[in-house]
Design a protein around this motif. Structure first.
Motif, short mmCIF file in Angstrom:
data_model
loop_
_atom_site.label_atom_id
_atom_site.label_comp_id
_atom_site.label_asym_id
_atom_site.label_seq_id
_atom_site.Cartn_x
_atom_site.Cartn_y
_atom_site.Cartn_z
N SER A 187 0.83 -1.21 0.00
CA SER A 187 0.00 0.00 0.00
C SER A 187 0.86 1.26 0.00
CB SER A 187 -0.94 0.04 1.20
OG SER A 187 -1.62 1.28 1.22
N VAL A 188 0.92 1.90 -1.13
CA VAL A 188 1.64 3.17 -1.24
C VAL A 188 0.90 4.23 -0.43
CG1 VAL A 188 2.41 4.97 -2.84
CG2 VAL A 188 2.60 2.56 -3.48
N LYS A 189 -0.44 4.17 -0.41
CA LYS A 189 -1.22 5.12 0.40
C LYS A 189 -0.87 4.97 1.88
CE LYS A 189 -5.29 6.37 -2.19
NZ LYS A 189 -6.71 6.64 -2.06
N GLU B 53 2.01 3.89 3.13
CA GLU B 53 3.36 4.44 3.31
C GLU B 53 3.35 5.96 3.33
OE1 GLU B 53 5.93 2.87 0.26
OE2 GLU B 53 5.47 0.80 0.82
N GLU B 54 2.65 6.56 2.37
CA GLU B 54 2.62 8.02 2.28
C GLU B 54 1.87 8.65 3.44
OE1 GLU B 54 4.06 10.47 -0.11
OE2 GLU B 54 5.29 8.67 0.13
N THR B 55 0.80 8.03 3.88
CA THR B 55 0.04 8.58 5.00
C THR B 55 0.88 8.55 6.28
OG1 THR B 55 -2.06 7.96 3.98
CG2 THR B 55 -2.08 8.30 6.37
N ILE B 56 1.59 7.46 6.50
CA ILE B 56 2.48 7.38 7.66
C ILE B 56 3.55 8.46 7.58
CG2 ILE B 56 4.27 5.97 8.77
CD1 ILE B 56 2.52 3.50 7.99
N ARG B 57 4.13 8.63 6.41
CA ARG B 57 5.21 9.62 6.23
C ARG B 57 4.70 11.05 6.42
NH1 ARG B 57 6.78 13.16 2.73
NH2 ARG B 57 5.27 12.58 1.12
N VAL B 58 3.64 11.40 5.70
CA VAL B 58 3.15 12.79 5.73
C VAL B 58 2.68 13.19 7.12
CG1 VAL B 58 1.30 14.32 4.90
CG2 VAL B 58 2.63 12.95 3.27
N PHE B 59 1.94 12.32 7.80
CA PHE B 59 1.40 12.67 9.11
C PHE B 59 2.31 12.28 10.27
CE2 PHE B 59 -2.33 12.57 6.38
CZ PHE B 59 -2.82 13.83 6.63
N GLY B 60 3.45 11.68 9.98
CA GLY B 60 4.36 11.29 11.05
C GLY B 60 3.68 10.37 12.04
N LEU B 61 2.94 9.39 11.53
CA LEU B 61 2.13 8.55 12.41
C LEU B 61 2.93 7.67 13.35
CD1 LEU B 61 -0.82 7.50 10.06
CD2 LEU B 61 -0.70 9.37 11.73
N ASN B 62 4.24 7.56 13.12
CA ASN B 62 5.06 6.77 14.05
C ASN B 62 5.98 7.64 14.87
OD1 ASN B 62 3.97 4.23 13.55
ND2 ASN B 62 5.21 3.98 11.71
N ARG B 63 5.60 8.92 15.06
CA ARG B 63 6.41 9.78 15.93
C ARG B 63 6.30 9.25 17.36
NH1 ARG B 63 2.05 13.34 14.00
NH2 ARG B 63 0.83 14.04 15.79
N PRO B 64 7.32 9.45 18.16
CA PRO B 64 7.39 8.82 19.49
C PRO B 64 6.18 9.05 20.39
CG PRO B 64 9.51 9.77 18.92
CD PRO B 64 8.55 10.20 17.85
N ASP B 65 5.60 10.24 20.39
CA ASP B 65 4.45 10.49 21.27
C ASP B 65 3.24 9.66 20.86
OD1 ASP B 65 4.44 12.24 18.97
OD2 ASP B 65 2.82 13.39 19.89
N LEU B 66 3.05 9.44 19.56
CA LEU B 66 1.93 8.62 19.11
C LEU B 66 2.16 7.15 19.40
CD1 LEU B 66 0.99 10.31 15.70
CD2 LEU B 66 -0.01 10.68 17.98
N VAL B 67 3.39 6.69 19.20
CA VAL B 67 3.71 5.28 19.48
C VAL B 67 3.48 4.99 20.97
CG1 VAL B 67 5.60 3.60 19.59
CG2 VAL B 67 5.27 5.00 17.53
N LYS B 68 3.98 5.87 21.83
CA LYS B 68 3.78 5.68 23.28
C LYS B 68 2.30 5.75 23.62
CE LYS B 68 4.93 7.39 27.88
NZ LYS B 68 3.63 7.02 28.39
N GLY B 69 1.59 6.70 23.03
CA GLY B 69 0.16 6.83 23.29
C GLY B 69 -0.61 5.58 22.91
N ARG B 70 -0.26 4.99 21.76
CA ARG B 70 -0.95 3.76 21.33
C ARG B 70 -0.62 2.60 22.26
NH1 ARG B 70 1.36 4.92 16.15
NH2 ARG B 70 0.05 6.45 15.13
N MET B 71 0.63 2.51 22.70
CA MET B 71 1.00 1.42 23.61
C MET B 71 0.25 1.56 24.93
SD MET B 71 5.05 1.03 22.68
CE MET B 71 5.38 -0.14 23.97
#
Length: 185
Positions: free
Chosen positions: A91-93, A95-113
């Protein structure tokens, strides 16, 4: 515009305080007042990460997931144990959505955990209250549905039964099964 407690349609963490033009005004000024081009976003996603980014392919088709018309789960997989989003294979969409929105930035990763730990605990409590026919069960279910990172709960419900015990733990499986039945998953 969004489910639950008016969360950002991109990161699902923060309160949505901004209206984002999904297709930026610089690229499509005539869509300035098109309702489906207005998405609720937090100021961080709107002003700091997305800004006017709108990647397109060679045909001009948008490479971002449009939450008004697409199920993000078609393009993104939430890895519950790590709190990270991963693109569904090919899924290129995603990949691009993760990149553009920074969905794996540390605060979001910690928040999801953190949300995953709370969701497992709340689901077990909800299940126990349901078994006791305690009316507080409905309130707890609604609180869980209104919480930040509701995508964690949705990812839990999509787990295959063969891996559910490994991911959520054996103690949570009965509650997860009951949650699926009660909430139409």
């Amino acid at each position: 515009m969004t489910r639950g407690a008016v969360r950002c349609m991109y990161c699902d963490d923060s309160r949505a305080t901004d209206i984002d033009h999904f297709q930026p005004l610089e690229k499509a000024p005539l869509r300035a007042f098109v309702w489906l081009n207005h998405l609720l976003a937090c100021s961080y996603c709107n002003s700091n990460v997305k800004r006017s980014q709108y990647p397109v392919d060679a045909d001009g088709s948008c490479l971002l997931i449009d939450p008004t018309t697409e199920d993000p789960a078609v393009h993104l997989e939430l890895l519950l144990k790590s709190g990270r989003d991963a693109p569904v294979s090919g899924s290129v969409k995603g990949e691009e959505t993760i990149r553009v929105f920074g969905l794996n930035r540390p605060d979001l990763v910690k928040g999801r955990m953190d949300a995953f730990s709370r969701a497992c605990s709340n689901m077990r409590d909800w299940h126990r209250l349901c078994q006791e026919t305690d009316p507080e069960a409905d309130r707890l279910a609604q609180a869980l549905l209104d919480s930040p990172f509701i995508d964690v709960v949705h990812a839990m419900t999509r787990l295959k039964p063969s891996v559910a015990a490994v991911v959520v733990g054996q103690r949570t499986v009965p509650a997860l099964d009951a949650w699926r039945s009660a909430h139409g998953f």
